[in-house]
Design a protein around this motif. Structure first.
Motif, short mmCIF file in Angstrom:
data_model
loop_
_atom_site.label_atom_id
_atom_site.label_comp_id
_atom_site.label_asym_id
_atom_site.label_seq_id
_atom_site.Cartn_x
_atom_site.Cartn_y
_atom_site.Cartn_z
N GLU A 211 0.80 -1.22 0.00
CA GLU A 211 0.00 0.00 0.00
C GLU A 211 0.84 1.27 0.00
O GLU A 211 0.38 2.34 -0.41
CB GLU A 211 -0.94 0.02 1.20
N VAL A 212 2.09 1.18 0.45
CA VAL A 212 2.92 2.38 0.58
C VAL A 212 3.32 2.94 -0.78
O VAL A 212 3.75 4.09 -0.88
CB VAL A 212 4.18 2.06 1.42
N ILE A 213 3.14 2.16 -1.84
CA ILE A 213 3.51 2.62 -3.18
C ILE A 213 2.75 3.88 -3.55
O ILE A 213 3.27 4.77 -4.23
CB ILE A 213 3.29 1.50 -4.23
N ARG A 214 1.51 4.01 -3.10
CA ARG A 214 0.72 5.21 -3.41
C ARG A 214 1.34 6.45 -2.77
O ARG A 214 1.46 7.50 -3.40
CB ARG A 214 -0.72 5.04 -2.93
N ALA A 215 1.71 6.34 -1.52
CA ALA A 215 2.32 7.47 -0.82
C ALA A 215 3.64 7.87 -1.47
O ALA A 215 3.97 9.06 -1.56
CB ALA A 215 2.52 7.13 0.65
N ILE A 216 4.40 6.88 -1.92
CA ILE A 216 5.68 7.16 -2.57
C ILE A 216 5.45 7.94 -3.86
O ILE A 216 6.10 8.96 -4.11
CB ILE A 216 6.43 5.84 -2.86
N ILE A 217 4.51 7.48 -4.69
CA ILE A 217 4.24 8.14 -5.97
C ILE A 217 3.72 9.55 -5.73
O ILE A 217 4.16 10.52 -6.37
CB ILE A 217 3.24 7.32 -6.81
N GLU A 218 2.79 9.69 -4.81
CA GLU A 218 2.17 10.99 -4.57
C GLU A 218 3.12 11.97 -3.90
O GLU A 218 2.93 13.19 -3.97
CB GLU A 218 0.90 10.80 -3.74
N SER A 219 4.18 11.48 -3.27
CA SER A 219 5.16 12.37 -2.63
C SER A 219 6.00 13.13 -3.66
O SER A 219 6.51 14.21 -3.37
CB SER A 219 6.10 11.56 -1.73
N LYS A 220 6.18 12.54 -4.85
CA LYS A 220 7.03 13.10 -5.90
C LYS A 220 8.47 13.31 -5.40
O LYS A 220 9.22 14.12 -5.94
CB LYS A 220 6.47 14.42 -6.44
N ASN A 221 8.85 12.52 -4.42
CA ASN A 221 10.14 12.67 -3.76
C ASN A 221 10.98 11.42 -4.00
O ASN A 221 10.62 10.34 -3.55
CB ASN A 221 9.92 12.89 -2.26
N ARG A 222 12.12 11.57 -4.70
CA ARG A 222 12.97 10.42 -5.01
C ARG A 222 13.46 9.70 -3.76
O ARG A 222 13.62 8.48 -3.76
CB ARG A 222 14.17 10.88 -5.87
N SER A 223 13.68 10.43 -2.69
CA SER A 223 14.21 9.81 -1.47
C SER A 223 13.20 8.89 -0.79
O SER A 223 13.57 8.07 0.06
CB SER A 223 14.67 10.89 -0.48
N MET A 224 11.94 8.99 -1.15
CA MET A 224 10.90 8.12 -0.59
C MET A 224 10.92 6.73 -1.23
O MET A 224 10.50 5.75 -0.62
CB MET A 224 9.52 8.74 -0.78
N ALA A 225 11.40 6.65 -2.47
CA ALA A 225 11.42 5.38 -3.20
C ALA A 225 12.67 4.58 -2.82
O ALA A 225 13.57 5.07 -2.14
CB ALA A 225 11.39 5.64 -4.70
N GLY A 226 12.72 3.34 -3.29
CA GLY A 226 13.84 2.47 -2.98
C GLY A 226 15.08 2.80 -3.77
O GLY A 226 15.03 3.58 -4.75
N ALA A 227 16.19 2.21 -3.37
CA ALA A 227 17.46 2.42 -4.08
C ALA A 227 17.40 1.78 -5.47
O ALA A 227 16.71 0.77 -5.67
CB ALA A 227 18.60 1.81 -3.28
N SER A 228 18.11 2.36 -6.41
CA SER A 228 18.15 1.80 -7.76
C SER A 228 18.92 0.48 -7.78
O SER A 228 19.97 0.37 -7.16
CB SER A 228 18.82 2.79 -8.72
N VAL A 229 18.39 -0.48 -8.49
CA VAL A 229 19.06 -1.78 -8.63
C VAL A 229 20.17 -1.66 -9.68
O VAL A 229 20.19 -0.72 -10.48
CB VAL A 229 18.05 -2.87 -9.03
#
Length: 248
Positions: A211-229
């Protein structure tokens, strides 16, 4: 006349597609090959730019040149000239205004994961030994289709004018000895797929809930998302164009 080149490459030896000072790129090697064989300076423009170490199973670029008698013959000669990690599939004439980048309707990427040590994937897939919750990862991936603004997955300090992308497919599937993430969209931001995969892996590892994926997208903040693989697991696999661009 304008021509499309359809080709593939293994990206380990290259600093991505686009020409850079003091770094070898796929664009540079392709331009040098065409210029040598056609005995004239040739500039190519690709369908997009892949980062250092990323691979392409299908890539397109266009270039302009006077009418040539046999594009297929040039393709064969170019294959003989180029290094083994770049392969030309086809060269064909297209309409004069056809554009490899702007006329692309959609692009598809795959990201490859392996979950047991395998020497044949050491340079071509990302190794994750932990057990992953694939159902949770797919639940989160499905949410991506509900949004269009993906600034949270974009490389920071980028020069793009819009973060809007229309994702048409995003799914994890077990394919023989690989776990493959497939994503299709009309366009992608720099580092976008690797950031999405990194975020979905955190969900699969139980570090975040789907469910946290929505908050990550809506934040528009790169630091909220996971590290790049790592780049070595990423493949550009398909680019679709309107049929009307290609001459009979």
């Amino acid at each position: 006349m304008r021509y499309f080149v359809q080709f593939s490459y293994f990206g380990k030896a290259y600093h991505g597609w686009q020409n850079q000072p003091n770094a070898i790129t796929v664009q540079q090697v392709l331009e040098e090959g065409l210029s040598t064989l056609l005995r004239s300076k040739v500039n190519v423009l690709g369908a997009g730019r892949t980062d250092a170490g990323v691979h392409a199973k299908e890539m397109f670029a266009h270039f302009d040149f006077d009418l040539m008698p046999s594009p297929s013959d040039l393709a064969q000669r170019l294959n003989n000239y180029l290094p083994t990690d770049i392969a030309i599939k086809d060269i064909c004439s297209v309409t004069p205004d056809a554009h490899a980048r702007f006329d692309a309707l959609e692009r598809t990427y795959e990201y490859w994961l392996v979950q047991e040590k395998n020497p044949f994937y050491s340079e071509s897939a990302h190794f994750i030994w932990s057990v992953l919750d694939i159902e949770a990862m797919n639940k989160a991936a499905a949410v991506l289709l509900e949004y269009e603004d993906f600034e949270c997955f974009s490389k920071t300090n980028t020069d793009v004018k819009t973060f809007l992308c229309k994702i048409k497919k995003a799914v994890w599937e077990q394919k023989e000895d690989k776990l493959v993430f497939t994503i299709t969209a009309d366009r992608f931001l720099r580092n976008m797929v690797r950031a999405i995969v990194g975020t979905l892996l955190e969900i699969g590892l139980g570090k975040k809930s789907p469910e946290v994926i929505r908050a990550i997208i809506e934040s528009k903040n790169r630091s909220m998302a996971g590290a790049s693989v790592p780049a070595k697991g990423l493949y550009l696999t398909k680019i679709r164009y309107p049929e009307k661009l290609f001459n009979e």
